[in-house]
Write a protein that holds these residues in place. Structure first.
Motif, mmCIF file in Angstrom:
data_model
loop_
_atom_site.group_PDB
_atom_site.id
_atom_site.type_symbol
_atom_site.label_atom_id
_atom_site.label_comp_id
_atom_site.label_asym_id
_atom_site.label_seq_id
_atom_site.Cartn_x
_atom_site.Cartn_y
_atom_site.Cartn_z
ATOM 1 N N PRO A 17 -53.983 -24.709 18.784
ATOM 2 C CA PRO A 17 -54.396 -26.028 17.452
ATOM 3 C C PRO A 17 -54.698 -25.358 16.508
ATOM 4 C CG PRO A 17 -55.605 -25.359 19.841
ATOM 5 C CD PRO A 17 -54.648 -24.362 19.905
ATOM 6 N N GLY A 18 -54.821 -26.123 15.342
ATOM 7 C CA GLY A 18 -54.830 -25.235 14.251
ATOM 8 C C GLY A 18 -53.937 -26.294 13.135
ATOM 9 N N TRP A 19 -54.011 -25.970 11.820
ATOM 10 C CA TRP A 19 -53.188 -26.353 10.298
ATOM 11 C C TRP A 19 -52.703 -25.535 10.369
ATOM 12 C CZ3 TRP A 19 -58.730 -27.269 11.218
ATOM 13 C CH2 TRP A 19 -58.696 -28.684 11.396
ATOM 14 N N GLU A 20 -51.426 -25.620 9.984
ATOM 15 C CA GLU A 20 -50.547 -25.112 8.711
ATOM 16 C C GLU A 20 -50.571 -24.894 7.553
ATOM 17 O OE1 GLU A 20 -47.637 -23.430 10.015
ATOM 18 O OE2 GLU A 20 -47.469 -24.223 11.712
ATOM 19 N N VAL A 21 -50.154 -23.894 7.103
ATOM 20 C CA VAL A 21 -50.821 -23.902 5.913
ATOM 21 C C VAL A 21 -49.810 -24.254 4.732
ATOM 22 C CG1 VAL A 21 -51.126 -21.401 4.438
ATOM 23 C CG2 VAL A 21 -51.167 -21.000 6.356
ATOM 24 N N ASP A 22 -50.637 -25.002 3.548
ATOM 25 C CA ASP A 22 -49.679 -25.273 2.460
ATOM 26 C C ASP A 22 -48.676 -24.562 1.631
ATOM 27 O OD1 ASP A 22 -48.449 -26.568 0.301
ATOM 28 O OD2 ASP A 22 -49.806 -27.263 0.471
ATOM 29 N N PRO A 23 -47.431 -23.556 2.120
ATOM 30 C CA PRO A 23 -46.492 -22.716 0.999
ATOM 31 C C PRO A 23 -47.244 -22.693 -0.607
ATOM 32 C CG PRO A 23 -45.447 -24.147 1.941
ATOM 33 C CD PRO A 23 -47.020 -25.158 2.288
ATOM 34 N N ASP A 24 -47.210 -24.010 -1.012
ATOM 35 C CA ASP A 24 -47.274 -24.206 -2.344
ATOM 36 C C ASP A 24 -48.911 -23.866 -2.914
ATOM 37 O OD1 ASP A 24 -45.086 -24.780 -3.175
ATOM 38 O OD2 ASP A 24 -45.563 -26.990 -2.458
ATOM 39 N N ASP A 25 -49.618 -23.740 -1.904
ATOM 40 C CA ASP A 25 -51.822 -23.851 -2.561
ATOM 41 C C ASP A 25 -51.879 -22.049 -2.592
ATOM 42 O OD1 ASP A 25 -53.640 -23.578 -2.575
ATOM 43 O OD2 ASP A 25 -54.276 -25.139 -0.584
ATOM 44 N N ALA A 26 -51.193 -21.516 -3.563
ATOM 45 C CA ALA A 26 -51.576 -20.090 -3.917
ATOM 46 C C ALA A 26 -52.543 -19.673 -3.698
ATOM 47 C CB ALA A 26 -51.565 -19.728 -5.270
ATOM 48 N N TRP A 27 -54.060 -20.622 -3.686
ATOM 49 C CA TRP A 27 -55.350 -20.076 -3.443
ATOM 50 C C TRP A 27 -56.116 -20.372 -2.231
ATOM 51 C CZ3 TRP A 27 -59.693 -23.157 -1.068
ATOM 52 C CH2 TRP A 27 -61.335 -22.013 -1.416
ATOM 53 N N GLY A 28 -55.312 -20.931 -1.481
ATOM 54 C CA GLY A 28 -55.158 -21.293 -0.088
ATOM 55 C C GLY A 28 -54.357 -20.602 0.719
ATOM 56 N N LEU A 29 -54.188 -20.033 0.425
ATOM 57 C CA LEU A 29 -53.200 -18.637 0.744
ATOM 58 C C LEU A 29 -54.193 -17.377 1.152
ATOM 59 C CD1 LEU A 29 -49.127 -19.491 -0.094
ATOM 60 C CD2 LEU A 29 -50.615 -19.838 2.553
ATOM 61 N N ALA A 30 -54.446 -17.137 -0.999
ATOM 62 C CA ALA A 30 -55.338 -15.654 -0.685
ATOM 63 C C ALA A 30 -56.349 -16.257 -0.156
ATOM 64 C CB ALA A 30 -55.550 -16.125 -2.113
ATOM 65 N N VAL A 31 -57.179 -17.009 0.082
ATOM 66 C CA VAL A 31 -58.404 -17.175 0.766
ATOM 67 C C VAL A 31 -57.761 -16.898 2.107
ATOM 68 C CG1 VAL A 31 -60.031 -19.355 1.725
ATOM 69 C CG2 VAL A 31 -59.128 -19.034 -0.450
ATOM 70 N N LEU A 32 -56.938 -17.741 2.400
ATOM 71 C CA LEU A 32 -56.795 -17.422 4.094
ATOM 72 C C LEU A 32 -56.348 -16.151 4.514
ATOM 73 C CD1 LEU A 32 -54.231 -20.689 5.121
ATOM 74 C CD2 LEU A 32 -56.585 -20.275 6.103
ATOM 75 N N GLU A 33 -55.984 -15.429 4.143
ATOM 76 C CA GLU A 33 -55.360 -13.751 4.294
ATOM 77 C C GLU A 33 -56.510 -12.822 4.357
ATOM 78 O OE1 GLU A 33 -52.608 -12.531 1.213
ATOM 79 O OE2 GLU A 33 -50.917 -14.134 1.723
ATOM 80 N N ALA A 34 -57.874 -13.176 2.682
ATOM 81 C CA ALA A 34 -59.215 -12.410 3.208
ATOM 82 C C ALA A 34 -60.162 -12.784 4.391
ATOM 83 C CB ALA A 34 -59.109 -13.426 1.545
ATOM 84 N N LEU A 35 -59.961 -13.952 4.891
ATOM 85 C CA LEU A 35 -60.609 -14.320 5.451
ATOM 86 C C LEU A 35 -59.663 -14.070 6.575
ATOM 87 C CD1 LEU A 35 -61.444 -18.270 5.471
ATOM 88 C CD2 LEU A 35 -63.141 -16.325 5.352
ATOM 89 N N GLY A 36 -58.675 -13.491 7.022
ATOM 90 C CA GLY A 36 -57.688 -13.080 8.079
ATOM 91 C C GLY A 36 -58.453 -11.369 8.394
ATOM 92 N N ARG A 37 -57.588 -10.921 6.879
ATOM 93 C CA ARG A 37 -57.904 -9.946 7.403
ATOM 94 C C ARG A 37 -59.706 -9.023 7.682
ATOM 95 N NH1 ARG A 37 -55.508 -9.505 1.999
ATOM 96 N NH2 ARG A 37 -57.299 -9.360 0.698
ATOM 97 N N GLN A 38 -60.128 -10.206 8.081
ATOM 98 C CA GLN A 38 -62.212 -9.843 7.932
ATOM 99 C C GLN A 38 -61.859 -10.148 9.435
ATOM 100 O OE1 GLN A 38 -65.155 -11.799 5.363
ATOM 101 N NE2 GLN A 38 -63.344 -12.280 3.789
ATOM 102 N N LEU A 39 -60.965 -10.676 9.826
ATOM 103 C CA LEU A 39 -61.253 -11.069 11.427
ATOM 104 C C LEU A 39 -60.457 -9.800 11.678
ATOM 105 C CD1 LEU A 39 -60.134 -14.983 11.480
ATOM 106 C CD2 LEU A 39 -62.968 -14.075 12.337
ATOM 107 N N ARG A 40 -59.445 -9.551 11.312
ATOM 108 C CA ARG A 40 -59.012 -8.294 12.080
ATOM 109 C C ARG A 40 -59.819 -7.353 12.193
ATOM 110 N NH1 ARG A 40 -54.830 -7.855 9.375
ATOM 111 N NH2 ARG A 40 -55.208 -6.667 8.424
ATOM 112 N N MET A 41 -60.363 -7.238 11.507
ATOM 113 C CA MET A 41 -61.612 -6.022 11.213
ATOM 114 C C MET A 41 -62.356 -6.086 11.857
ATOM 115 S SD MET A 41 -61.699 -5.390 7.274
ATOM 116 C CE MET A 41 -62.918 -4.394 7.193
ATOM 117 N N GLN A 42 -63.170 -7.406 12.131
ATOM 118 C CA GLN A 42 -64.268 -7.884 12.912
ATOM 119 C C GLN A 42 -63.698 -7.284 14.124
ATOM 120 O OE1 GLN A 42 -67.074 -8.903 13.135
ATOM 121 N NE2 GLN A 42 -67.602 -9.342 10.689
ATOM 122 N N ARG A 43 -62.693 -7.810 14.534
ATOM 123 C CA ARG A 43 -61.849 -7.456 15.977
ATOM 124 C C ARG A 43 -61.563 -5.535 16.574
ATOM 125 N NH1 ARG A 43 -57.092 -6.818 17.748
ATOM 126 N NH2 ARG A 43 -56.281 -7.533 15.930
#
Length: 291
Positions: A17-43
């Motif tokens: 369950p989740g949503w695909e990323v809009d490939p044309d949404d540069a700001w959204g992609l940057a936010v997702l990458e930053a949040l993803g890094r934080q989650l990986r570091m926590q794990r």
């Protein structure tokens, strides 16, 4: 079925369950990458492998890699479960506020941001019931009717985005909101009789709000400036405004005073020609009484 690029494992997208990323949404992609890094570091700081972590939070290993790699927008349950497993004391759960913004298409985010700041909002819809007025069931039926069809995940993503904008009805300070809808869409029983009736009841509820006016443009009337499509006007506390009309200026939002005057003239003419709010309430009740 798909094979995950990073793990080489076969996984079922329906189980993620989740949503695909809009490939044309540069700001959204940057936010997702930053949040993803934080989650990986926590794990990783907790010393938990991706496969073990996925089982602990109720998701597949592939989903963990996709979220941490900024390639998948998780739903809130993913973050809530992650927070518990990582014993993050609410830090991970709080990421939902940022993830929830990214899950909406950038055009919807931009419009929602303007609506959240406006002190006056005017909307005319020619072919549909305005998104700000749609019930969840009506919105879902309309979005599912698109061709080519959206995926089930995308349908839910768009429904959530549409409903999120409706928070303006509970906003402080309360904005002044005006709607004009054509008669024909009100008669179309989108989603079936029960969904249609609930949608009309919702229109009655909104029409009774003290900061909102709702008008219907009867089908049996002369031509008017809205026949080309949607019109939107938003005015802000600093005296500025933006507006758009499908029939002029390529349908784009404009701040130019001369262009805004034309949009305002069109919208004012439509409001003058439509049923009054009281007549509109009576008309909708009449529709409900016909079934």
């Amino acid at each position: 079925m798909t094979v995950d690029d990073e793990t080489g494992q076969v996984n079922d997208e329906a189980d993620e369950p989740g949503w695909e990323v809009d490939p044309d949404d540069a700001w959204g992609l940057a936010v997702l990458e930053a949040l993803g890094r934080q989650l990986r570091m926590q794990r990783e700081q907790a010393g938990i492998k991706a496969a073990t972590f996925g089982r602990a939070i109720g998701y597949g290993e592939a989903m963990v890699y996709k979220v941490e790699g900024g390639r998948r927008i998780p739903k809130q349950a993913y973050l809530l479960n992650s927070d518990k497993v990582l014993k993050a004391n609410g830090v991970v759960a709080a990421m939902w506020e940022d993830f929830s913004k990214v899950r909406y298409p950038k055009t919807i985010r931009k419009l929602g941001k303007m609506e959240s700041k406006a002190i006056e909002i005017g909307v005319y819809e020619c072919n549909i019931i305005a998104g700000l007025l749609q019930t969840p069931e009506h919105a879902r039926a309309v979005i599912r009717a698109a061709q080519p069809p959206y995926s089930p995940d995308d349908v839910e993503r768009m429904v959530h985005a549409r409903l999120a904008r409706q928070s303006i009805f509970e906003r402080e300070p309360i904005p002044s909101i005006h709607f004009v809808l054509e008669e024909a869409p009100l008669r179309r029983q989108v989603g079936g009789t029960m969904v249609w009736r609930r949608q009309l009841e919702r229109l009655l509820e909104v029409g009774e709000l003290h900061n909102t006016s709702l008008q219907v443009m009867p089908t049996n009337t002369d031509a008017h400036p809205g026949l080309d499509g949607r019109i939107e006007l938003l005015k802000f506390p600093d005296g500025s405004a933006v507006g758009r009309a499908d029939g002029v200026f390529n349908g784009r939002f404009t701040k130019d005073p001369k262009e805004l005057r034309i949009v305002e003239l069109q919208y004012g003419t439509i409001r003058a020609q439509a049923y009054s709010p009281r007549e509109t309430q009576a008309f909708i009740k009449q529709l409900l009484g016909e079934t």
